[in-house]
Each structure stands twice: as structure tokens, then as C-alpha cells.
Design a protein around this motif. Structure first.
Motif, PDB file in Angstrom:
ATOM      1  N   GLY A 103      28.458  -1.154 -19.513  1.00 51.57           N
ATOM      2  CA  GLY A 103      28.328  -2.338 -18.679  1.00 51.57           C
ATOM      3  C   GLY A 103      28.614  -1.989 -17.232  1.00 51.57           C
TER       4      GLY A 103
ATOM      5  N   VAL B  90      27.928  -5.184 -21.267  1.00 57.69           N
ATOM      6  CA  VAL B  90      26.536  -5.560 -21.533  1.00 57.69           C
ATOM      7  C   VAL B  90      26.087  -5.104 -22.916  1.00 57.69           C
ATOM      8  CG1 VAL B  90      24.143  -5.329 -20.749  1.00 57.69           C
ATOM      9  CG2 VAL B  90      25.999  -5.488 -19.073  1.00 57.69           C
TER      10      VAL B  90
ATOM     11  N   GLY C 202      19.891  -6.399 -22.070  1.00 61.66           N
ATOM     12  CA  GLY C 202      20.567  -5.113 -21.927  1.00 61.66           C
ATOM     13  C   GLY C 202      19.642  -3.910 -21.992  1.00 61.66           C
TER      14      GLY C 202
END
Length: 245
Positions: A10, A16, A39
Motif C-alpha cells: 500500500g 491496498v 489494487g
């Protein structure tokens, strides 16, 4: 060829990816589809070293040649043979088309990768993307968006890579250029190039891919052979109704 196990990644405190596991076999095309914000680009950036995984493994190669790359910097990953054509093209605007392509071969020119015949590969790249052939002496910044996308793809191929990451190659392109991009992807597939493809046109991606993964909220929701996903009612309803072309 490329194996991803329990990948978490992330940006700062924003997580994420929540434990992605997927494989990209040699000489196959695998596509990663999903809605905006699922993502997909984060996955590509984590694989190529643009961001660092917070957990999990990313392994390139197989057997005694296998290497874990999740902690490596991007330039080291490129030397191992992974080329990334990123979302948003990111060509070198003040350099010519030819010089952009030669930069793609930089690890070969510095002997960080087997050199091979760079001149022959340059001509092959130009032939593969005919629009670039006409504009090989132009500055990359003067190209249209579609031409810049083709240049980003051709530059990735100049690494003579073991695997290519293509992130949204059709983004912002006119339909006729989208068709041309997928024609080129199909040709590279026929030549045995291993590819991981992230693409907004899910139907087109599944038509060219061997296998697919569906990403939802940073997790793999389903996966299977591309033909199976094309015929999956839930995948059809969510991704193929409005994204085919």
C-alpha cells in the motif's frame, strides 16, 4: 516464471493489497481485471519495485534460478529481466523515439543483462509498432497519446525481458488504436513473451489471455482459465457488460 504469494502492499498507512496470491507461467499471458481502485496498478508497482511489499513473497524464475525480488529496487529487478510498461506511459518527452527505445535496452548496454543484438532488436521494435517507424526521429513528447503508449510498450520490449508488465495499455486510446495494441499483444504472445496484463477492457484482455484473476478490494475474488472467466455469469455481469469493445 513469476509467483506472488500472500502479497500485502500500500501507500504509507493506507493498505491496498490484502494477501494476493497468483502465478504467471512462462510464455503465457495472465490478465488482472477489476474495478477502479481494486489494487491492480498497486500490484504492478509492487512487483516491479516501485513500492515495497509489506508482507509476502514475489519470486521470479523457477528452480535453482528462482529469486525473491520483493525487497529489491526497481533497477535490480529490471536487470533480472522484468520490464514494466506503466500506467500513464511515462516516456522521456525531450528525447527522440529512437533514444527512448535505446534507453529501454540500457541494462543490456551496460552488461547488466546479456547484450545480444540491440540494433536488430531496435529494428524489430520499430517494425512491430509501425507508427513509431514513421516517427523514429521525433521527440517523444510530440507524439499522440496512442503513439506514446506504443513507445512505452516497445521500450519495455527492448529490455529483451523474461516477463513484461503491461499496465492499462489501452487507457485513453481511440478504438482503432485499442485494436492495434491488442493485435501487438497477441503477436508478442505468439512469440512466447510472458506477460502480466492489467486492462480496463476486460473482455479484450480475457480474449488474449490464457488465465485471469479478478481483483476486488485488494483481494483475489476469483480466478481461472480466461475462457472460463469469460463465461462466468458474475464476471460477465460485473466486468464484461460495459467494458467490452
Amino acid at each position: 516464471m513469476l509467483s506472488i504469494k500472500n502479497l500485502h502492499a500500500g501507500y504509507g498507512k493506507v493498505k491496498v493489497l490484502h494477501g494476493i496470491t497468483m502465478d504467471v507461467p512462462k510464455a503465457k499471458v495472465v490478465t488482472l481485471i477489476g474495478s477502479n481502485g481494486a489494487g491492480k496498478t498497486t500490484t504492478m508497482r509492487a512487483i516491479s519495485g516501485m513500492i515495497k511489499a509489506t508482507e509476502g513473497e514475489i519470486i521470479m524464475g523457477a528452480g535453482s534460478d528462482a529469486k525473491r525480488i520483493e525487497a529489491m529496487d526497481s533497477h535490480r529487478i529490471a536487470r533480472l529481466g522484468l520490464a514494466h510498461s506503466p500506467e500513464g506511459r511515462r516516456v522521456f518527452a525531450t528525447m527522440t523515439v529512437t533514444d527512448n527505445l535505446i534507453l529501454g535496452a540500457f541494462p543490456r548496454l551496460t552488461w547488466a543483462r546479456p547484450k545480444g543484438d540491440v540494433s536488430a532488436d531496435l529494428e524489430r521494435a520499430i517494425e512491430l509498432f509501425p507508427r513509431l517507424k514513421e516517427r523514429r526521429h521525433q521527440l517523444a513528447g510530440t507524439l499522440s497519446g496512442g503513439e506514446q503508449q506504443m513507445l512505452a510498450m516497445a521500450r519495455a520490449i527492448m529490455l529483451n525481458p523474461d516477463i513484461v508488465l503491461l499496465d492499462e495499455p489501452s487507457m485513453g486510446l481511440a478504438p482503432i488504436l485499442v485494436d492495434e495494441v491488442f493485435r501487438i499483444i497477441a503477436r508478442l504472445k505468439d512469440e512466447g513473451v510472458t506477460m502480466l496484463l492489467v486492462e480496463q477492457f476486460a473482455a479484450a484482455a480475457l480474449n488474449v489471455a490464457d488465465y485471469g484473476y479478478v481483483l476486488e478490494n485488494g483481494r483475489i475474488a476469483t480466478h481461472g482459465p480466461a475462457e472460463q472467466l469469460r463465461n462466468d455469469p458474475s464476471v460477465k455481469a460485473a466486468y464484461l457488460g460495459t467494458t467490452s469493445h
